[in-house]
Design a protein around this motif. Sequence first.
Motif, mmCIF file in Angstrom:
data_model
loop_
_atom_site.group_PDB
_atom_site.id
_atom_site.type_symbol
_atom_site.label_atom_id
_atom_site.label_comp_id
_atom_site.label_asym_id
_atom_site.label_seq_id
_atom_site.Cartn_x
_atom_site.Cartn_y
_atom_site.Cartn_z
ATOM 1 N N MET B 406 0.799 -1.228 0.000
ATOM 2 C CA MET B 406 0.000 0.000 0.000
ATOM 3 C C MET B 406 0.829 1.274 0.000
ATOM 4 N N GLY B 407 1.841 1.337 0.889
ATOM 5 C CA GLY B 407 2.655 2.544 0.989
ATOM 6 C C GLY B 407 3.345 2.862 -0.330
ATOM 7 N N LEU B 408 3.824 1.840 -1.030
ATOM 8 C CA LEU B 408 4.510 2.059 -2.305
ATOM 9 C C LEU B 408 3.527 2.522 -3.365
ATOM 10 N N ARG B 409 2.357 1.866 -3.391
ATOM 11 C CA ARG B 409 1.362 2.252 -4.405
ATOM 12 C C ARG B 409 0.927 3.700 -4.207
ATOM 13 N N ASN B 410 0.782 4.104 -2.931
ATOM 14 C CA ASN B 410 0.392 5.488 -2.670
ATOM 15 C C ASN B 410 1.485 6.464 -3.086
ATOM 16 N N ARG B 411 2.700 5.961 -3.223
ATOM 17 C CA ARG B 411 3.797 6.819 -3.654
ATOM 18 C C ARG B 411 4.035 6.700 -5.157
ATOM 19 N N ASN B 412 3.093 6.052 -5.842
ATOM 20 C CA ASN B 412 3.160 5.896 -7.290
ATOM 21 C C ASN B 412 4.432 5.224 -7.787
ATOM 22 N N VAL B 413 4.934 4.286 -7.006
ATOM 23 C CA VAL B 413 6.069 3.483 -7.462
ATOM 24 C C VAL B 413 5.545 2.537 -8.543
ATOM 25 N N PRO B 414 6.291 2.370 -9.654
ATOM 26 C CA PRO B 414 5.791 1.474 -10.703
ATOM 27 C C PRO B 414 5.601 0.040 -10.202
ATOM 28 N N GLU B 415 4.558 -0.603 -10.709
ATOM 29 C CA GLU B 415 4.162 -1.924 -10.202
ATOM 30 C C GLU B 415 5.281 -2.957 -10.343
ATOM 31 N N GLU B 416 6.084 -2.852 -11.415
ATOM 32 C CA GLU B 416 7.138 -3.874 -11.591
ATOM 33 C C GLU B 416 8.244 -3.704 -10.545
ATOM 34 N N GLU B 417 8.348 -2.502 -9.947
ATOM 35 C CA GLU B 417 9.327 -2.318 -8.873
ATOM 36 C C GLU B 417 8.727 -2.728 -7.530
ATOM 37 N N ARG B 419 6.657 -5.253 -6.810
ATOM 38 C CA ARG B 419 6.649 -6.684 -6.525
ATOM 39 C C ARG B 419 7.927 -7.162 -5.839
ATOM 40 N N PRO B 420 9.122 -6.898 -6.430
ATOM 41 C CA PRO B 420 10.321 -7.384 -5.734
ATOM 42 C C PRO B 420 10.504 -6.767 -4.345
ATOM 43 N N ARG B 421 10.142 -5.495 -4.190
ATOM 44 C CA ARG B 421 10.338 -4.875 -2.874
ATOM 45 C C ARG B 421 9.421 -5.491 -1.830
ATOM 46 N N VAL B 422 8.164 -5.718 -2.206
ATOM 47 C CA VAL B 422 7.228 -6.340 -1.263
ATOM 48 C C VAL B 422 7.699 -7.750 -0.928
ATOM 49 N N GLU B 423 8.133 -8.474 -1.959
ATOM 50 C CA GLU B 423 8.568 -9.848 -1.706
ATOM 51 C C GLU B 423 9.763 -9.869 -0.763
ATOM 52 N N GLN B 424 10.675 -8.908 -0.954
ATOM 53 C CA GLN B 424 11.835 -8.830 -0.073
ATOM 54 C C GLN B 424 11.390 -8.567 1.372
ATOM 55 N N ALA B 425 10.448 -7.626 1.538
ATOM 56 C CA ALA B 425 9.974 -7.293 2.890
ATOM 57 C C ALA B 425 9.290 -8.508 3.521
ATOM 58 N N LEU B 426 8.523 -9.245 2.718
ATOM 59 C CA LEU B 426 7.839 -10.421 3.243
ATOM 60 C C LEU B 426 8.858 -11.474 3.678
ATOM 61 N N LYS B 427 9.935 -11.626 2.883
ATOM 62 C CA LYS B 427 10.966 -12.597 3.260
ATOM 63 C C LYS B 427 11.645 -12.173 4.558
ATOM 64 N N THR B 428 11.981 -10.892 4.642
ATOM 65 C CA THR B 428 12.645 -10.397 5.849
ATOM 66 C C THR B 428 11.800 -10.669 7.081
ATOM 67 N N CYS B 429 10.503 -10.522 6.956
ATOM 68 C CA CYS B 429 9.623 -10.650 8.108
ATOM 69 C C CYS B 429 9.108 -12.072 8.304
ATOM 70 N N GLY B 430 9.650 -13.004 7.545
ATOM 71 C CA GLY B 430 9.244 -14.399 7.733
ATOM 72 C C GLY B 430 7.816 -14.660 7.292
ATOM 73 N N LEU B 431 7.326 -13.866 6.347
ATOM 74 C CA LEU B 431 5.939 -14.025 5.912
ATOM 75 C C LEU B 431 5.856 -14.633 4.521
ATOM 76 N N TRP B 432 7.016 -14.989 3.967
ATOM 77 C CA TRP B 432 7.044 -15.490 2.592
ATOM 78 C C TRP B 432 6.106 -16.677 2.397
ATOM 79 N N PRO B 433 6.075 -17.653 3.315
ATOM 80 C CA PRO B 433 5.176 -18.795 3.098
ATOM 81 C C PRO B 433 3.701 -18.393 3.045
#
Lengths: 183, 574, 275
Positions: B406-417, B419-433
Motif C-alpha cells: 500500500m505505501g509504495l502504491r500510494n507513492r506511485n512506485v511502478p508496479e514492476e518495482e 513486486r520485488p520490494r514487497v517480496e523482499q519485505a515479506l521474506k525479511t519478516c518471515g511471511l514469505w510462506p
Amino acid sequence: MKNSPVKTIVSIGIGAALFFVLGRFVAIPSPVPNTSICIQYGLLAFMAVLFGPLAGALIGLIGHFLIDLSWGYGIWWSWVICSGIFGLLMGFAGKKIRLEDGTFGGKEIAIFNIAQVIAHLICWVVVAPILDIVMYAEPANKVFLQGLVGGVSNIVTTAIVGTLLCIAYAASKPKKGSLKEEK
Amino acid sequence: MKDTTEREPIIEFRDFGFQYNAQAEPTLKGIDLQIRKGEKVLIAGPSGCGKSTLAHCINGLIPFAYRGTITGSVTVRGRETQDLSIFALSRTVGTVLQDSDGQFIGLTVAEDIAFALENDCVQEPELHDRVLRAAGAVGIDSHLLNAPDQLSGGQKQRVAMAGVMVDDVEVFLFDEPLANLDPATGKSAMELIDEIHDRTGAAVIIIEHRLEDVLHRSMDRIVLMNEGRIIADTDPDTLLSGELLRSHGIREPLYVTALKYAGVRVTPELKPSSIRSLRLGPEEKQKVLDWYRRTPPSPAPPPRPVLLKAEDVTFSYDGRRETLSHISLEIFRGESLAIVGTNGAGKSTFSKVVCGFEKPQSGTLCFTGLDWPSLSLKERADHVGYVMQNPNQMISKPMIFDEVAMGLRNRNVPEEEIRPRVEQALKTCGLWPFRNWPVSALSFGQKKRVTIASILVLEPEIIILDEPTAGQDYRHYTEIMEFLRELNARGVTVVMITHDMHLMLEYADRSVVFSQGRVIADDSSAAILTDPDLVRRASLKETSLYGLALLCGIDEPKEFVRRFIDFEREAYRS
Amino acid sequence: MRNIFNYVDRPSPIHRLTGATKLVCLLLWSFAAMSTYDTRLLVFLTLLSLVLFALSRIRFSDVSFLVSFMAAFMVLNNVLIFVFSPQHGVTLYGSSHPLLSLGGQYVITREQLFYHLNLVLKYFATIPIVLLFVCTTNPSEFAASLNRIGIKYTVAYSVALALRYIPDIQKNYHEISQAQQARGIEMSRKQNLVKRLKSAAAILIPLILSSMDRIEVVSNAMELRGFGKGKKRTWYMGRPFRPADILAMVFCALLLAAAIALNVLNGGRFWNPFR
C-alpha cells in the motif's frame, strides 16, 4: 450465532458513536466549496446489514440526533428521522445478506447497492422533503432539489465506502479451508 | 502460609471439557480443579493454552455468551453453572477483564461503579452509600466525577475492581490484570488485590503469564496449563523448583534462571517463590559469586554516528499543559533504543513529533543529511517508520501482499518495482510462506509482522514501534524481539516505546526514561534498572537480579545484570 | 473531550430541573415552535427563550462558537429558499405586495419578507432552547432521562454508550488517520473524489473492524455485571421530580396546546396580516 440482546444494544451505542465521529469530525472536501461529504451513511448501511433493522434505525436516529445537538443549530427532525429510516431499510435488506458468516461476493454487492440506492432515494428524495414541507412549510422545489443533491451524494459515498467496509468485514472473518504454506 | 485445603470448595471442575462450536478440537480437556473459599490461585500458561476459556467457564460467559459443547461437570457453590444464569453467577464471581477501557461502561467513575447495583434496582440512598464504600476500598473516591479519559490505566483498573466489589462476591476473577500496566502500577495492583483478599476473605483467581510480577505477593497455588490440560497444580515454591515452567513456555523469575545458570539446585526449601522470601545458604551464594566472576564482562558498545537529534523540543496539545518540555535527545545510527516511562509521560507524543504527526511549539529536530522541518508527513515516513501497538488498527487490506504494497502504491512506485520490494519485505519478516494468504488467517503476532513489513517496505532508516510485544506470551515475545534484533543487525535503527522491563533489559542497547514530559535518564538499561531512585521516579520496578546481586554480596549489581543478559543471549542462540 | 456537548457546570434554576424534565420541555417546545407560523406566538417564544437563557447563567461566550455556526446555517437556508422560491410567501398568504424587482420572477414582496421573518423567528424561538438543553444537562443524566419518559432502559442505555465511546473513537480515528497518512493516504482536494473516498475507507476499515472487537468486549462486560437481567433498573444519576419540574412540564404542554389552538383559530398554520 444469533446476537444476544445486550450485544445489539452495544452495537447501537458504538455504531452511533462511530456515526457521530464520522459525521462530526471527518470532513472530506467535496467538489462544491464549503460543503463536505457525509461518509457516515456508508458506515450506517454496513452496521444495519450486520446488526439488523432495529439497530440500523437507532444508530441513524441517535447518531444524527447527537450530531445536530452538538452543532447547536437546533434539531432538524425531518433529516434525523430519515437517517433512522435509512438504517431501518438497510437492516431489512441485510436479511438477504449473510455478512456475519463472511459471505459478500458479487451477488451480495449487487443486493447491497440496489438496496442502498432505493433506500436513499426513498429517504432523501421522498420522505425528507415531504417532512420538510409538512413540518417546516418550506418551498417544495427547494427541498426536493436539496434532497436530490443529498441523496445522490449519499448514494455515491455508500456505494464506495459501504461496499468496501462490507468486503473488508467479510474478509476479516476467518474461513475454514485449505490454506497451505508455500516455499 | 495458611492451610486452605480443609475449606469447602466454591468452584469445582470434574473431568470437564469444552469445545467451541466453531472449532474442530476441544479447547479444554479433562480438567479437574477445585477452588476453595478464600484461596489465592494463579492460573498460568502460554497463549492458547485454554486459560481464558477456563475463566469464561467460571464466570458464565461459557455457556451463556459463547456456545459450545460441555462434557463433565463444573459447579459453583455446588450447582452446575449450566443450570444457573450469567446473572446468578455474577453474584458469586466478580470478573475484572483485561481491557480496562472496555470494562469501563459508565460515563464517570461513580456511574461505572454503580452499574451492577443499578441493574439490581438498588434504590437511593443505599446506591450512593455502596458506591462510596467500594470507591473508598480501592482508593478511587477522590475521582468519582472523572471521565475515563481523565484516568490512568491503573486508576481504571481500580474502578473495575470497585465495580465488582459493590456486590459482595465470593470469588474475584482477574483476567491478565498486569497486561496494560507499567511495572510500578502492576506492583501496587498486586498489593491492592492482596489487601482486598485479606479484607473480604473472598477467593482470588488470577489469570496471568507474568509469573514473577504476580508473585510480588504470595499465592497459595499455581495451576499451570498447556494445550487445554492442567499440567501442574501445586504451591509456587515447588513449581519454581522444577523445569515445568520453562518446558511449557512460561518465563520463570529472572533470579531463578540466574540461580540455575550458577549451578544452584533450586529446591522448595530455598523458598524461591519471591526474591524476598528466597533463602540462600553460604554455599549457594558462593556459587552465584563464582558464576559472576567467571562470566566475561560484556564488551562496550561501539561508537555510533548521530542519526536524529532533538533539541529543546516542547509540545502541548492544549496550549496549557506541556506534554513535552525541553526534550533534548539523540538517536544513533544502528542502535536499538527503548523509550520508557508511565502512561502520559510523553513517550508516545515524542515519537509522534519525530514522525511529524504533531508539530512542536518550539525546539528543533535534525535528521542527518536531510532538511527535516521542510519535509511533509509522507516524506518523513520514507525515513522514520511508525508501527502502532495494535496491528488491527493499521491493516486495511484483506490480502497480505496488498497491505504491504500500500505505501509504495500510494507513492506511485511502478508496479514492476513494487513486486520485488514487497517480496523482499515479506521474506525479511518471515511471511514469505503466507504471501498469498488473507490477513484474517494470521495470528496476532503474524499480523504484527505484516504491519512491520508494510513499514519496512518503504526502507526507513529508523523504525519506531509502540509496545511491540503488548499482549504476547513469552514465546511470541521472544519471536518478535529476536526478529527485531535481526532487523537491527541489518542496520535498521530500532526505537521501542515500552514499559516492559524485560524488553528494555534484553533488547535495548540504551534506554531513555521519560517522566512528566521530561527526560530524566539516558543510560544502559542495566544501569537504569539497578538505580533505586530512578526506578521509583520512572514508575519502573527494580529487576529482581539486582535483589539477587545484593543478596549474594556482589558489589557491582549493574555488571551482574549485564553479564546475566549476555549469558542468556548466548544460551538462547545455541 | 468530555465537553463535546458543551455542558456548562454552573448551578442555576435551570440546572436544578431534572434531565427528564428538560428533555420533555425541549420536545414540547420544539413541537410547538415547529407547528406554528403564528408570528405572535413565535415572538413570545423567542422572548421567553431569551429570558430562560439569562436565568440559566449561561454566558454568551460559552456558546458563541455554536451561535456563529448556526447563524451561517440560517443565512444559507434563507438564501436558498429565496433563490428557489421567491414567490413562496405569495402562495402561502394569497396576496402580493411587490416592493422591489430584481428581474424575472425575483420580485421581493412583503409576503416573501414576512415569510422569511417567520422562518428566522422559528430559529430564534427554538435554538436558544436547544442550546439551553445542551448546556444545562449533564450528559450522564441523559440516558436516565430517556428511560424516565418511557423509553426502554436498554435502548436508553445505548445512548449512554454512544456518549461514553465517542471520545475513545475520536482518539482512535485520529491515531489511525495519522499512521495511514504516513503511509501516503491523502484526502485533500489534490485527489479525485473516488480516490478520496477510497482513502477514507483505508482509515475507516481499521477503525471500524477494531470497533467490532470492542462491541464484543463491552457486551461481555455488561452481561457479567448483570445488564439486562430485570425489566427495570435504577440510575445513579437519576433524580426525583420536584414541584418545579412538574410546573415546567405543564407550562410547556400549555405552549404546545396554544400553538395547536392558534392553528385552529387561524384556519391554518399561518397567521395572515395581509388579509
